[in-house]
Design a protein around this motif. Structure first.
Motif, PDB file in Angstrom:
ATOM      1  N   TYR A 122       0.812  -1.214   0.000  1.00  0.00           N
ATOM      2  CA  TYR A 122       0.000   0.000   0.000  1.00  0.00           C
ATOM      3  C   TYR A 122       0.849   1.269   0.000  1.00  0.00           C
ATOM      4  CZ  TYR A 122       0.552   2.126   4.594  1.00  0.00           C
ATOM      5  OH  TYR A 122       1.053   2.812   5.673  1.00  0.00           O
ATOM      6  N   ALA A 123       2.059   1.201   0.542  1.00  0.00           N
ATOM      7  CA  ALA A 123       2.907   2.396   0.659  1.00  0.00           C
ATOM      8  C   ALA A 123       3.865   2.549  -0.515  1.00  0.00           C
ATOM      9  CB  ALA A 123       3.698   2.343   1.959  1.00  0.00           C
ATOM     10  N   CYS A 124       3.616   1.839  -1.609  1.00  0.00           N
ATOM     11  CA  CYS A 124       4.573   1.817  -2.726  1.00  0.00           C
ATOM     12  C   CYS A 124       3.882   2.197  -4.035  1.00  0.00           C
ATOM     13  CB  CYS A 124       5.203   0.437  -2.844  1.00  0.00           C
ATOM     14  SG  CYS A 124       5.843  -0.230  -1.296  1.00  0.00           S
ATOM     15  N   PRO A 125       3.511   3.456  -4.211  1.00  0.00           N
ATOM     16  CA  PRO A 125       2.786   3.859  -5.433  1.00  0.00           C
ATOM     17  C   PRO A 125       3.590   3.665  -6.706  1.00  0.00           C
ATOM     18  CG  PRO A 125       3.509   5.789  -4.186  1.00  0.00           C
ATOM     19  CD  PRO A 125       3.756   4.602  -3.313  1.00  0.00           C
ATOM     20  N   TRP A 126       4.919   3.633  -6.590  1.00  0.00           N
ATOM     21  CA  TRP A 126       5.759   3.481  -7.776  1.00  0.00           C
ATOM     22  C   TRP A 126       5.558   2.130  -8.453  1.00  0.00           C
ATOM     23  CZ3 TRP A 126       7.769   5.066  -3.019  1.00  0.00           C
ATOM     24  CH2 TRP A 126       8.161   4.040  -2.152  1.00  0.00           C
ATOM     25  N   ILE A 127       5.070   1.128  -7.712  1.00  0.00           N
ATOM     26  CA  ILE A 127       4.844  -0.176  -8.322  1.00  0.00           C
ATOM     27  C   ILE A 127       3.718  -0.077  -9.351  1.00  0.00           C
ATOM     28  CG2 ILE A 127       4.082  -2.542  -7.919  1.00  0.00           C
ATOM     29  CD1 ILE A 127       5.421  -2.471  -5.220  1.00  0.00           C
ATOM     30  N   LEU A 128       2.591   0.522  -8.964  1.00  0.00           N
ATOM     31  CA  LEU A 128       1.489   0.665  -9.917  1.00  0.00           C
ATOM     32  C   LEU A 128       1.894   1.539 -11.108  1.00  0.00           C
ATOM     33  CD1 LEU A 128      -1.849   1.090  -7.919  1.00  0.00           C
ATOM     34  CD2 LEU A 128      -1.221  -0.723  -9.509  1.00  0.00           C
ATOM     35  N   GLU A 129       2.677   2.570 -10.851  1.00  0.00           N
ATOM     36  CA  GLU A 129       3.123   3.436 -11.941  1.00  0.00           C
ATOM     37  C   GLU A 129       3.925   2.624 -12.963  1.00  0.00           C
ATOM     38  OE1 GLU A 129       5.286   6.553 -10.031  1.00  0.00           O
ATOM     39  OE2 GLU A 129       3.538   7.333  -8.978  1.00  0.00           O
TER      40      GLU A 129
END
Length: 296
Positions: free
Chosen positions: A283-290
């Motif tokens: 949940y704390a890793c927005p760069w993965i979805l990007e």
């Protein structure tokens, strides 16, 4: 979710302060680890391990200006360990046996970096690292040599070999293995119970010693964590569904923004013997979805 302090786990206030210090490097570190491992989620796991190793050894770093190459070196070594552990190196090198003499190849043209990132997984680890660090991250030959434990001449040779192999790759897409139907059914039930907030039902799908990892917050036993409580009291409405990244089934948590449901983060679930034994929540890793959206 908010960070929880666990004296038996990895995360505490000092570690949170360290992460704040290196926050400007984390997206680049993740991209490097993801391309080295061939997976956005594996890359995050490896990066987390590298950051914690760096945190434990931070007193060994005398020059704060050397933080970036030092972190990349630790992450690189973790990536190599990961690749060796799953025998990817042997498979990659076997595919290019007999390629001892390679003529120099010019760097890829401007704008080709994204294509290179997705193809380097076909290269042996050293060539993969050299091509990434030079053609994507724009490190100098000297920096790369220090990071991969080589010489500038060795880096030049690895670059030439790697670039030549990438240029010779066939154009057809790589076949994606079929999903595991048993895992898909188990995760379908997990999603159904999770969305119903039936936490007892969710727990019944997990082993007694199931592990939970929530990036930057918690790493330990699921039974000792406030995991379900955090979802119960989440500020924005959410729902969970099955998705996929390449050949891997993942769970996608959507959040409701106004009237629109949008993907917010990913959850990775591992099962053995028909029960869930590991959960990783990003949940704390927005760069993965990007990265997933870029590659999609």
């Amino acid at each position: 979710m908010r960070p929880r302090l666990d004296p038996e786990g990895l995360f505490d206030l000092r570690y949170a302060a360290f992460l704040e210090t290196v926050s400007h490097l984390r997206v680049r570190l993740h991209r490097y680890c993801a391309r080295m491992t061939g997976s956005a989620l594996d890359g995050e796991d490896v990066m987390q391990e590298a950051l914690f190793e760096a945190y434990r050894k931070i007193e060994l770093l005398d020059d704060t200006l050397a933080l970036r190459p030092w972190l990349f070196r630790i992450a690189h070594n973790r990536c190599i360990d990961f690749i060796r552990g799953r025998r990817a190196r042997q498979r990659a090198e076997a595919g290019y046996a007999g390629d001892d003499i390679v003529l120099p190849v010019e760097p890829a043209g401007q704008g080709a970096g994204r294509a290179i990132e997705q193809l380097v997984v076909h290269l042996p680890p050293k060539e993969r690292a050299c091509v990434l660090l030079k053609d994507v991250f724009d490190h100098s030959l000297e920096e790369i040599a220090e990071l991969v434990g080589s010489t500038t001449g060795g880096v030049k040779s690895a670059l030439n070999r790697g670039r030549a192999k990438l240029a010779a790759l066939p154009a057809q897409p790589v076949a994606i293995p079929a999903h595991d139907p048993e895992l898909a059914r188990l995760l379908g039930r997990y999603v159904e119970l999770f969305n119903a907030r039936d936490w007892d039902g969710v727990r019944a799908l997990t082993s007694a010693d199931a592990r939970l990892r929530v990036s930057d917050c918690y790493n330990g036993l699921l039974s000792d964590s406030p995991y379900f409580v955090e979802y119960e009291r989440a500020e924005l409405p959410w729902r969970m569904r099955q998705g996929a990244i390449g050949a891997e089934i993942v769970l996608v948590v959507d959040r409701l923004y106004g009237d629109v449901w949008r993907p917010a983060h990913l959850v990775r679930v591992h099962a053995a013997g028909g029960v869930i034994d590991r959960i990783a929540d990003y949940y704390a890793c927005p760069w993965i979805l990007e990265m997933v959206f870029e590659d999609g």
